[in-house]
Design a protein around this motif. Structure first.
Motif, mmCIF file in Angstrom:
data_model
loop_
_atom_site.group_PDB
_atom_site.id
_atom_site.type_symbol
_atom_site.label_atom_id
_atom_site.label_comp_id
_atom_site.label_asym_id
_atom_site.label_seq_id
_atom_site.Cartn_x
_atom_site.Cartn_y
_atom_site.Cartn_z
ATOM 1 N N PRO A 1 -6.179 -2.191 -0.456
ATOM 2 C CA PRO A 1 -7.551 -1.693 -0.205
ATOM 3 C C PRO A 1 -8.595 -2.739 0.322
ATOM 4 O O PRO A 1 -8.321 -3.798 -0.193
ATOM 5 C CB PRO A 1 -7.782 -1.053 -1.356
ATOM 6 C CG PRO A 1 -6.618 -0.870 -2.258
ATOM 7 C CD PRO A 1 -5.804 -1.969 -1.647
ATOM 8 N N ASP B 1 -6.515 -5.694 -8.583
ATOM 9 C CA ASP B 1 -5.940 -4.373 -7.989
ATOM 10 C C ASP B 1 -5.560 -3.510 -8.970
ATOM 11 O O ASP B 1 -5.295 -2.261 -8.680
ATOM 12 C CB ASP B 1 -4.874 -4.642 -6.933
ATOM 13 C CG ASP B 1 -5.632 -5.129 -5.640
ATOM 14 O OD1 ASP B 1 -6.641 -6.163 -5.511
ATOM 15 O OD2 ASP B 1 -5.537 -4.504 -4.718
ATOM 16 N N SER C 1 2.721 -6.533 -4.659
ATOM 17 C CA SER C 1 2.070 -5.414 -4.650
ATOM 18 C C SER C 1 2.859 -4.036 -4.743
ATOM 19 O O SER C 1 3.814 -3.861 -5.650
ATOM 20 C CB SER C 1 1.039 -5.416 -3.710
ATOM 21 O OG SER C 1 -0.003 -4.536 -3.944
ATOM 22 N N ALA C 2 2.442 -3.071 -3.862
ATOM 23 C CA ALA C 2 3.430 -1.851 -3.883
ATOM 24 C C ALA C 2 4.953 -2.389 -3.571
ATOM 25 O O ALA C 2 5.803 -1.557 -4.189
ATOM 26 C CB ALA C 2 2.988 -1.000 -2.879
ATOM 27 N N GLU D 1 -2.261 6.185 -3.377
ATOM 28 C CA GLU D 1 -1.292 6.669 -4.613
ATOM 29 C C GLU D 1 -1.262 8.291 -4.466
ATOM 30 O O GLU D 1 -0.028 8.766 -4.705
ATOM 31 C CB GLU D 1 -1.356 6.052 -5.988
ATOM 32 C CG GLU D 1 -1.231 4.499 -6.197
ATOM 33 C CD GLU D 1 -2.055 3.712 -5.722
ATOM 34 O OE1 GLU D 1 -3.078 4.210 -4.950
ATOM 35 O OE2 GLU D 1 -1.967 2.360 -5.483
ATOM 36 N N GLY E 1 0.685 -1.147 -0.066
ATOM 37 C CA GLY E 1 -0.022 -0.068 -0.140
ATOM 38 C C GLY E 1 0.756 1.282 -0.115
ATOM 39 O O GLY E 1 0.352 2.250 0.458
ATOM 40 N N LYS F 1 -12.021 -1.636 -8.124
ATOM 41 C CA LYS F 1 -11.568 -0.124 -7.892
ATOM 42 C C LYS F 1 -12.635 0.842 -8.400
ATOM 43 O O LYS F 1 -13.162 0.457 -9.353
ATOM 44 C CB LYS F 1 -10.349 -0.090 -8.369
ATOM 45 C CG LYS F 1 -9.108 -0.726 -7.469
ATOM 46 C CD LYS F 1 -7.870 0.044 -7.661
ATOM 47 C CE LYS F 1 -7.115 -0.711 -6.409
ATOM 48 N NZ LYS F 1 -5.705 -0.250 -6.532
HETATM 49 C C1 DHB Z 1 -1.552 -2.303 -2.897
HETATM 50 C C2 DHB Z 1 -2.604 -2.508 -3.347
HETATM 51 C C3 DHB Z 1 -3.434 -1.603 -4.053
HETATM 52 O O1 DHB Z 1 -4.685 -1.863 -4.920
HETATM 53 C C4 DHB Z 1 -2.951 -0.515 -4.374
HETATM 54 O O2 DHB Z 1 -3.646 0.439 -5.268
HETATM 55 C C5 DHB Z 1 -1.708 -0.191 -3.626
HETATM 56 C C6 DHB Z 1 -0.770 -0.946 -3.097
HETATM 57 C C7 DHB Z 1 -0.772 -3.302 -1.995
HETATM 58 O O3 DHB Z 1 -1.367 -4.236 -1.741
HETATM 59 O O4 DHB Z 1 0.459 -2.723 -1.833
#
Ligand code: DHB
Length: 719
Positions: free
Chosen positions: A421, A648, A327-328, A537, A238, A523
């Protein structure tokens, strides 16, 4: 092109009035670029027009001889230059006395001016100079205010404690853990600050774990203390701060986590904590906004190189550093891998006292990377525009809950990373206005995608037509079909896939809209750069003093917080203005310039940098901008995974990353594994089979090189 004077005059006065009335909302440069863009199909006149006027020095003018067709420019440019979207908006107009282009004569040049007319021009010129002085004063005052703010910020950073980044080989704890039934002994060197002047020491620390066997001269899994690869997982999710990933016996997926699994396979593990968007220092200043995350990851790599080179870290091959994240965190590992040694990060690294070393790496594991953020909204709409509801826990539209859609399948919702999220049970209906935005963004995606010039393994260009269909879409579908096929070949039963057609044990067709209906859109619209700046973000792209910012021109144009014209409108306005200037009599020209200056002064009050992230920073967070650059060292080995149930980000995001890497001769293992949603670390045996393979190939190549060298020098000695 012959303009009649009465027409021109009417047009002119209407336009002057419009300029004055709409001073707050109109904007932008009549730059040569803009005019050329309108005429990319090679209308000579546009080019000639520009060559008649000397452009202001800060306006980028294309040489007449360099005019390209749209197709050529798409072929030659790597990506659309989105910098134009976020660069400061300027307002430059053509100067007085320019003629109508080509063979035509400037229509106002036929007649000499009367002294009365000269006097009027003089008066306006004076007023213009007065306004210019006012403008300078305004800028001075604003610069002063900004400088004071920055000074206060710098003061808040000034007292940072200094740390040594010298690794102490004696300071460790011996540990033994159970890795899937096998005892694993290792030395843990924990919580070492990796940069001399950290902003947040607790998040700029790392731990090093080294298998005990290497201290007894043993080899493990074919590796020795000298050849052991260095596994560097990050715990970011995230875009929040990431903590150190310690070896664990019971991970989310059961059994050893990646750090312990790596140790059990003879890897040295270096696990850094990393700053993220939510951090604030004692004075309330944000210290983890972009590009902090990547700067920290790079600083950690530099720490390892520095201390291993000096022989302080007792094991590990710094030519085989492998980054991993989800993810991030997957975005970060990809960015680290893409941007090796890129000079853009140097001032940041230097400022916080990172070791002066290389930061390129050997390999990247990126699980479901949330990356390429400035194109993530358009990608998402290209993929998900057929959905009628979305399920993330943004502001709910309780008046119109969509009763038809079911909650997404349980396997999608389980195992989401902690900072991802959250998902709601009830869908939020997508409005007709949102549908329009979705269609527009989706259209923009096709332009972006085509600008990338991606090719498949046999050289076919993976393009899209304006309706979003084409070879790229077919390539995407082939990923899901391959995923289903692999699952079936393993003997898995395919469930919950009404979108898939299987004939005689072969996955043959995918119905894309049906797939979207089945997995459910997560989303809202837009998915990343929210008009109310509410996304993670938006926070990531904030600055030390402004919590959230936009990072796409599109969202800025639709922002809840600021009003600026659409890019297309601007282009149209500028084109009209350019015509006006060319046709204006000297008096009209003076009026126009004064009106324009007044308009600009109104716009100056609106400091867009408070709403829009700096382009250089947006660029520094996106691996796509670094792959293929000669001056950076992009990792040669990549493994990218995006679960077949992940929503995501659009699958196009990891796909474009993978293709771009492949097209620049990197080794890429990219799959969309069946049955997984937004998740990572679910296939550690396969991951480490891959890291073993690439590491051993490299070691074998090193060996060959070494023996060739030895042979050569032996020969020399004999001779
Ligand atoms: C992550 C997930 C998301 O949907 C996003 O927009 C940003 C980060 C995550 O899990 O790191």
């Amino acid at each position: 092109m012959q303009f009649k004077k009465p027409y021109a005059n009417k047009y002119l006065s209407a336009a002057i009035a419009a300029c004055l009335l709409s001073a707050m909302t109109t904007s932008v440069p009549v730059s040569a670029e803009e005019i050329l863009k309108e005429d990319v199909h090679g209308q000579e006149t546009a080019v000639e027009q520009m060559s008649l006027s000397a452009p202001p020095s800060d306006v980028n003018v294309q040489e007449p001889g360099l005019a390209q067709s749209a197709e050529e420019s798409a072929e030659n440019s790597d990506v659309i230059d989105h910098s134009a979207e976020s660069k400061p908006i300027q307002n430059e107009f053509l100067k007085e006395g320019e003629g109508i282009p080509g063979t035509e004569v400037p229509y106002h040049s036929e007649k000499a001016l009367t002294s009365k007319e000269w006097a009027e021009i003089d008066k306006i010129e004076k007023e213009i100079r007065q306004l210019q002085r006012q403008r300078q004063e305004f800028f001075k005052a604003r610069d002063k205010e900004k400088a004071e703010k920055e000074k206060a910020f710098a003061k808040s950073l000034h007292d940072r404690q200094k740390y040594s980044i010298v690794f102490d080989p004696e300071d460790y704890t011996a540990k033994t853990m159970n890795a899937n039934g096998e005892p694993v002994s290792f030395r843990a060197y924990e919580h070492l600050v990796y940069t001399k002047k950290p902003y947040e020491p607790e998040y700029q620390m790392l731990s090093v774990y080294i298998p005990e066997g290497y201290f007894k001269g043993e080899s493990i899994n074919g590796f020795t203390a000298e050849t052991a690869p260095i596994f560097m997982p990050n715990g970011v999710g995230g875009y929040m701060p990431g903590t150190i990933i310690e070896p664990q016996e019971d991970s989310r997926h059961g059994g050893a986590n990646s750090a312990l699994y790596a140790l059990s396979n003879g890897y040295v593990v270096v696990s850094p904590a990393i700053r993220g968007q939510s951090l604030k220092n004692k004075d309330g200043y944000a210290t983890g906004k972009a590009p902090a995350l990547i700067v920290d990851y790079k600083a950690a790599v530099r720490f390892v190189r520095h201390n291993r080179k000096k022989g302080r870290i007792p094991a590990g091959d710094t030519d085989k550093i492998i980054a991993s994240g989800t993810s991030a965190g997957g975005a970060l590992s990809a960015l680290l891998g893409a941007s090796g040694n890129a000079k853009e990060y140097l001032p940041y690294l230097k400022e916080q006292g990172a070791a002066n070393e290389r930061d390129d790496i050997f390999a990247v594991m990126a699980y479901c990377p949330i990356t390429n953020l400035e194109h993530a909204d358009m990608s998402y709409e290209w993929m998900f525009q057929s959905a009628n509801s979305y399920y993330n826990a943004g502001p709910a539209n309780t008046e119109n809950p969509d009763s038809q859609d079911q909650v997404s399948p349980a396997e999608i919702r389980k195992n989401r990373p902690p900072n991802a999220p959250k998902e709601k049970v009830t869908g939020t209906k997508i409005t007709p206005e949102q549908k329009e935005i979705s269609a527009e963004l989706s259209q923009k995606f096709t332009e972006y995608l085509n600008s990338l010039n991606l090719r498949d393994s046999i050289g076919n260009r993976l393009n899209l037509s304006p309706d979003g269909l084409g070879l790229f879409r077919e390539y995407i579908e082939s990923l899901y079909l391959a995923s289903a096929q692999e699952a079936m070949d393993r003997g898995d039963t395919i469930k919950n896939a009404p979108w898939l057609t299987v004939e005689n044990g072969t996955a043959v067709h995918m119905d894309f809209p049906k797939y979207i209906k089945s997995v459910k859109r997560l989303k809202g619209i837009p998915a990343f750069d929210a008009f109310d700046m509410s996304s993670g973000e938006n926070s990531e792209f904030g600055t030390y003093d402004v919590a959230n910012k936009h990072f796409t021109r599109y969202a800025l144009e639709h922002s809840n917080f600021v009003t600026i014209p659409r890019l297309e409108e601007e282009a149209e306005i500028n084109k009209e203005k350019a015509t006006l200037y060319r046709l204006a009599t000297p008096i009209e020209n003076a009026h126009l310039r004064k009106a324009n200056l007044e308009e600009q002064m109104e716009k100056d009050k609106l400091d867009l940098s408070q709403y829009m992230a700096n382009w250089e920073i947006i660029r520094m967070m996106n691996p796509m901008h670094f792959i293929g650059l000669e001056e950076v060292q992009t990792a040669p080995n990549w493994r990218i995974r995006h679960g077949a149930l992940d929503r995501d980000t659009a699958v196009a995001i990891p796909a474009m990353l993978a293709l771009r890497l492949k097209n620049t001769e990197k080794s890429v293992d990219f799959k969309v594994p069946w049955g997984y949603g937004h998740d990572g670390d679910y296939d550690l045996p396969d991951l480490f089979a891959w890291t073993d393979r690439i590491s051993k190939i490299k070691d074998a190549a090193q060996e060959i090189l070494k023996s060739e060298k030895n042979e050569a020098s032996a020969k020399e000695n004999v001779e």
